[in-house]
Design a protein around this motif. Structure first.
Motif, PDB file in Angstrom:
ATOM      1  N   LEU A 103      -5.435   6.407   1.406  1.00 16.35           N
ATOM      2  CA  LEU A 103      -4.874   5.405   0.506  1.00 16.35           C
ATOM      3  C   LEU A 103      -4.748   5.970  -0.901  1.00 16.35           C
ATOM      4  N   GLY A 113      -6.752   3.845  -4.894  1.00 14.97           N
ATOM      5  CA  GLY A 113      -7.332   4.055  -3.586  1.00 14.97           C
ATOM      6  C   GLY A 113      -8.194   5.298  -3.579  1.00 14.97           C
ATOM      7  N   GLU A 114      -8.144   6.009  -2.493  1.00 11.87           N
ATOM      8  CA  GLU A 114      -9.003   7.169  -2.292  1.00 11.87           C
ATOM      9  C   GLU A 114      -8.525   8.408  -3.040  1.00 11.87           C
ATOM     10  N   PHE A 155       4.653  -1.038   8.451  1.00 19.29           N
ATOM     11  CA  PHE A 155       4.870   0.248   7.794  1.00 19.29           C
ATOM     12  C   PHE A 155       6.341   0.574   7.636  1.00 19.29           C
ATOM     13  N   PHE A 162       3.650   7.076   3.318  1.00 18.52           N
ATOM     14  CA  PHE A 162       3.951   5.806   3.962  1.00 18.52           C
ATOM     15  C   PHE A 162       3.665   4.655   3.008  1.00 18.52           C
ATOM     16  N   TYR A 188      -2.975   0.624  -4.040  1.00 17.54           N
ATOM     17  CA  TYR A 188      -2.549  -0.598  -3.391  1.00 17.54           C
ATOM     18  C   TYR A 188      -2.388  -1.694  -4.427  1.00 17.54           C
ATOM     19  N   TYR A 223       0.831  -1.204   0.000  1.00 12.82           N
ATOM     20  CA  TYR A 223       0.000   0.000   0.000  1.00 12.82           C
ATOM     21  C   TYR A 223       0.865   1.253   0.000  1.00 12.82           C
ATOM     22  N   GLY A 242      -4.746  16.383  10.132  1.00 18.97           N
ATOM     23  CA  GLY A 242      -6.202  16.332  10.253  1.00 18.97           C
ATOM     24  C   GLY A 242      -6.911  15.408   9.271  1.00 18.97           C
ATOM     25  N   MET A 243      -6.126  14.759   8.390  1.00 18.98           N
ATOM     26  CA  MET A 243      -6.752  13.919   7.351  1.00 18.98           C
ATOM     27  C   MET A 243      -6.490  12.434   7.560  1.00 18.98           C
ATOM     28  N   GLY A 244      -5.716  12.092   8.529  1.00 23.21           N
ATOM     29  CA  GLY A 244      -5.385  10.686   8.724  1.00 23.21           C
ATOM     30  C   GLY A 244      -4.509  10.168   7.600  1.00 23.21           C
ATOM     31  N   LEU A 245      -4.550   8.871   7.386  1.00 24.85           N
ATOM     32  CA  LEU A 245      -3.813   8.246   6.283  1.00 24.85           C
ATOM     33  C   LEU A 245      -4.805   7.968   5.169  1.00 24.85           C
ATOM     34  N   TYR A 263       0.237   5.317   1.157  1.00 25.40           N
ATOM     35  CA  TYR A 263      -0.632   6.292   1.801  1.00 25.40           C
ATOM     36  C   TYR A 263       0.057   7.647   1.812  1.00 25.40           C
ATOM     37  N   GLN A 297      -0.151  11.149   4.354  1.00 22.05           N
ATOM     38  CA  GLN A 297      -0.672  11.641   5.619  1.00 22.05           C
ATOM     39  C   GLN A 297      -0.549  13.154   5.665  1.00 22.05           C
TER      40      GLN A 297
END
Lengths: 112, 118
Positions: A45, A58-59, A103, A90, A48, A33, A40-43, A35, A37
């Motif tokens: 994707l 992914g997103e 990771f 990541f 993948y 995967y 405020g948005m997290g991880l 990602y 980061q």
């Protein structure tokens, strides 16, 4: 040590430049995967790969390409970097029977 | 649509107290896995705990336990006896697809910030 290795750790690019982020794992994992980061948005994707030779969006895939060169390596390419791609990236890999994803240390990319 | 929801604002926790971090998820897949990760200020992602959708019992790993409520699609992390080293960002994640089936998409929530105070 076994694990996920990402290179480089830090990179500064000018807008429009290209680069490839490298990721390699030596745990014989099928799934890998990428990602990004952002605060405020997290991880989120990006792409993948379920196995060698397959990749899926992914997103947030726009502006990126990936290549699953073999089972070990999964690279992320920015063809024409933009300031909006400034982020921490990541790489991760997963083998289902171990029930956790491993990771890399992350790549801090700045596009100016 | 967001698959993993973590909505709590930053939390301050007294040392030695327990803290619960909320996570709700959305999936129509009957087989999935739920993870919690810790990210300290140094930036690395540290695996904490895993819960499979078919697991009958709630997962526990040392001071970490997962309160899994399948019908409510909830997977809250409980940290007992907080320590100063627990100060970090905590992420909930979900793997969709049967364990062992190659096509496992792994999605993360936005995280919960925890600060442990002495």
């Amino acid at each position: 040590n076994a694990g996920v290795t990402q290179t480089p750790k830090f990179q500064v690019l000018k807008t429009g430049q290209s680069m490839t982020l490298q990721c390699a794992q030596d745990m014989n994992h099928n799934s890998m995967y990428w990602y990004r980061q952002d605060p405020g948005m997290g991880l989120r994707l990006i792409y993948y790969s379920a196995s060698e030779g397959t990749t899926d969006k992914g997103e947030v895939p726009n502006g990126y390409n990936v290549s699953r060169l073999n089972k070990r390596e999964f690279s992320l390419r920015l063809e024409s970097a933009a300031p909006s791609q400034t982020s921490v990236y990541f790489c991760a890999s997963l083998v289902e029977r171990q029930l956790q994803a491993f990771f890399g240390q992350g790549t801090r990319l700045t596009v100016v | 649509a967001q698959k993993i929801t973590q909505t709590q604002p930053g939390m301050f926790v007294q040392e030695k107290e327990a803290v619960t971090l909320d996570c709700t998820y959305d999936t129509s897949d009957p087989s999935y896995g739920l993870f919690w990760y810790k990210q300290p200020s140094s930036g690395e992602m540290i695996f904490l705990i895993y819960q499979g959708s078919y697991d009958q019992q709630n997962a526990t790993e040392g001071r970490y336990s997962l309160n899994f409520q399948k019908a409510r699609k909830s997977a809250n992390l409980v940290i007992s006896a907080s320590q100063l080293g627990d100060s970090a960002m905590y992420f909930c994640a979900m793997r969709e697809g049967p364990k062992g089936y190659g096509n496992n998409r792994l999605a993360f929530g936005k995280g919960n910030q925890v600060v442990v105070i002495p």
